[in-house]
Design a protein around this motif. Structure first.
Motif, PDB file in Angstrom:
ATOM      1  N   GLY A 139      -0.045  -0.736   9.028  1.00  0.00           N
ATOM      2  CA  GLY A 139       0.538   0.525   8.602  1.00  0.00           C
ATOM      3  C   GLY A 139      -0.549   1.463   8.115  1.00  0.00           C
ATOM      4  N   SER A 140      -0.377   1.969   6.899  1.00  0.00           N
ATOM      5  CA  SER A 140      -1.388   2.857   6.324  1.00  0.00           C
ATOM      6  C   SER A 140      -2.432   2.093   5.525  1.00  0.00           C
ATOM      7  N   SER A 190       0.846  -1.183   0.000  1.00  0.00           N
ATOM      8  CA  SER A 190       0.000   0.000   0.000  1.00  0.00           C
ATOM      9  C   SER A 190       0.885   1.237   0.000  1.00  0.00           C
ATOM     10  N   TYR A 191       0.409   2.304  -0.654  1.00  0.00           N
ATOM     11  CA  TYR A 191       1.180   3.549  -0.730  1.00  0.00           C
ATOM     12  C   TYR A 191       0.238   4.728  -0.545  1.00  0.00           C
ATOM     13  N   ARG A 192       0.635   5.666   0.307  1.00  0.00           N
ATOM     14  CA  ARG A 192      -0.158   6.880   0.517  1.00  0.00           C
ATOM     15  C   ARG A 192       0.326   7.956  -0.448  1.00  0.00           C
ATOM     16  N   VAL A 193      -0.583   8.468  -1.251  1.00  0.00           N
ATOM     17  CA  VAL A 193      -0.243   9.441  -2.286  1.00  0.00           C
ATOM     18  C   VAL A 193       0.289  10.723  -1.660  1.00  0.00           C
ATOM     19  N   GLN A 194       1.438  11.187  -2.201  1.00  0.00           N
ATOM     20  CA  GLN A 194       2.061  12.427  -1.747  1.00  0.00           C
ATOM     21  C   GLN A 194       1.829  13.536  -2.773  1.00  0.00           C
ATOM     22  N   SER A 195       1.990  14.753  -2.336  1.00  0.00           N
ATOM     23  CA  SER A 195       1.847  15.888  -3.238  1.00  0.00           C
ATOM     24  C   SER A 195       2.834  15.766  -4.395  1.00  0.00           C
ATOM     25  N   LEU A 231      -5.706  11.713 -12.612  1.00  0.00           N
ATOM     26  CA  LEU A 231      -6.217  12.399 -11.430  1.00  0.00           C
ATOM     27  C   LEU A 231      -6.185  11.476 -10.210  1.00  0.00           C
ATOM     28  N   ILE A 232      -5.204  11.700  -9.341  1.00  0.00           N
ATOM     29  CA  ILE A 232      -5.173  11.030  -8.036  1.00  0.00           C
ATOM     30  C   ILE A 232      -5.000  12.103  -6.979  1.00  0.00           C
ATOM     31  N   TYR A 233      -5.398  11.781  -5.739  1.00  0.00           N
ATOM     32  CA  TYR A 233      -5.477  12.813  -4.710  1.00  0.00           C
ATOM     33  C   TYR A 233      -4.491  12.551  -3.565  1.00  0.00           C
ATOM     34  N   THR A 234      -3.827  13.593  -3.129  1.00  0.00           N
ATOM     35  CA  THR A 234      -2.920  13.515  -1.994  1.00  0.00           C
ATOM     36  C   THR A 234      -3.650  12.950  -0.772  1.00  0.00           C
ATOM     37  N   THR A 280      -4.872   6.193  -0.442  1.00  0.00           N
ATOM     38  CA  THR A 280      -4.039   4.996  -0.350  1.00  0.00           C
ATOM     39  C   THR A 280      -4.229   4.155  -1.600  1.00  0.00           C
ATOM     40  N   LEU A 281      -3.132   3.802  -2.243  1.00  0.00           N
ATOM     41  CA  LEU A 281      -3.176   3.009  -3.469  1.00  0.00           C
ATOM     42  C   LEU A 281      -2.539   1.649  -3.242  1.00  0.00           C
ATOM     43  N   ASN A 282      -3.057   0.640  -3.932  1.00  0.00           N
ATOM     44  CA  ASN A 282      -2.401  -0.666  -3.997  1.00  0.00           C
ATOM     45  C   ASN A 282      -1.354  -0.614  -5.093  1.00  0.00           C
TER      46      ASN A 282
END
Length: 228
Positions: free
Chosen positions: A179-180, A2-7, A37-40, A43-45
């Protein structure tokens, strides 16, 4: 993973960073309707760059939490939940040590109910859903490849109720915070006072998943038990 989108992130840069493709990222995250279009904060797989296949069935490695990959000899399981098609725990246990990437290629049973497009490092909900389907506890329409999606569907199903871990039976669906992100497995019994879980876990050296039984120490969000 999993990854949390950053600016400043976009799918192209993430695909390059993690050795995958924009198409694979979108398939792993069906909530994305526009690839530009993804948002800060979302959470992405992130799908793995490699698939896991059973070319070396004897290969072993650390599991998600450092426990054992085979069923411990002194593990107490007790009576599990059953559906019209049998016990989801017994169904899951019949696939121990299979890689998710290989299991999805099987033309019948759990493999047939797992969705092929799901990346091989995020198959936990795909596997649990398929086991519940094979046991007759959920319908094909209730299959979900996300932890939160499956949790929500079980919450709406009158045949399931939330119970405490102390009241869990083998085959109960256990959703965890990792985690996230999230992870989902099935309760497998107790070993030396510790809860054990069976599921599709990130145990292979390339980050892909294999069906293992292990102890886990993550915060539990819910335990769903089938009532019939």
């Amino acid at each position: 993973m999993s990854y949390r989108v950053q600016s400043g992130d976009n799918l192209s840069t993430l695909a390059l960073r993690y050795g995958t493709t924009v198409d694979a990222l979108q398939k792993a995250n069906p909530q994305i309707k526009d690839v530009d279009l993804i948002y800060t904060g979302d959470t992405l797989n992130i799908p793995g760059a490699k698939d896991g296949f059973d070319s070396s069935p004897s290969r072993s490695g650390p599991n998600l939490t450092g426990g054992t990959t085979n069923q411990p000899a002194n593990m107490t399981t007790g009576e599990g939940t059953k559906g019209p098609g049998g016990s989801p725990f017994d169904i899951a246990r019949s696939h121990l040590n299979k890689n998710a990437g290989s299991l999805k290629l099987e033309g019948s049973g759990v493999g047939a109910d797992m969705e092929d497009w799901v990346p091989n490092n995020v198959n936990c909900a795909n596997f649990v859903s398929a086991c519940l389907e094979q046991a007759g506890q959920i319908s094909d329409a209730q299959h979900d490849n996300s932890v939160m999606g499956l949790q929500a569907k079980l919450d709406r199903d009158p045949n399931f109720k939330r119970v405490s871990l102390q009241d869990a039976k083998p085959g109960d669906v256990v959703s965890m915070k990792v985690g996230s992100g999230q992870h989902v497995v099935m309760f497998a019994g107790w070993e030396n006072g510790k809860p054990m879980f069976i599921g599709s876990n990130n145990v292979n050296s390339d980050g892909s998943q294999r069906i293992t039984i292990s102890s886990m120490n993550y915060p539990i969000m819910s335990v769903h038990q089938y009532q019939g």
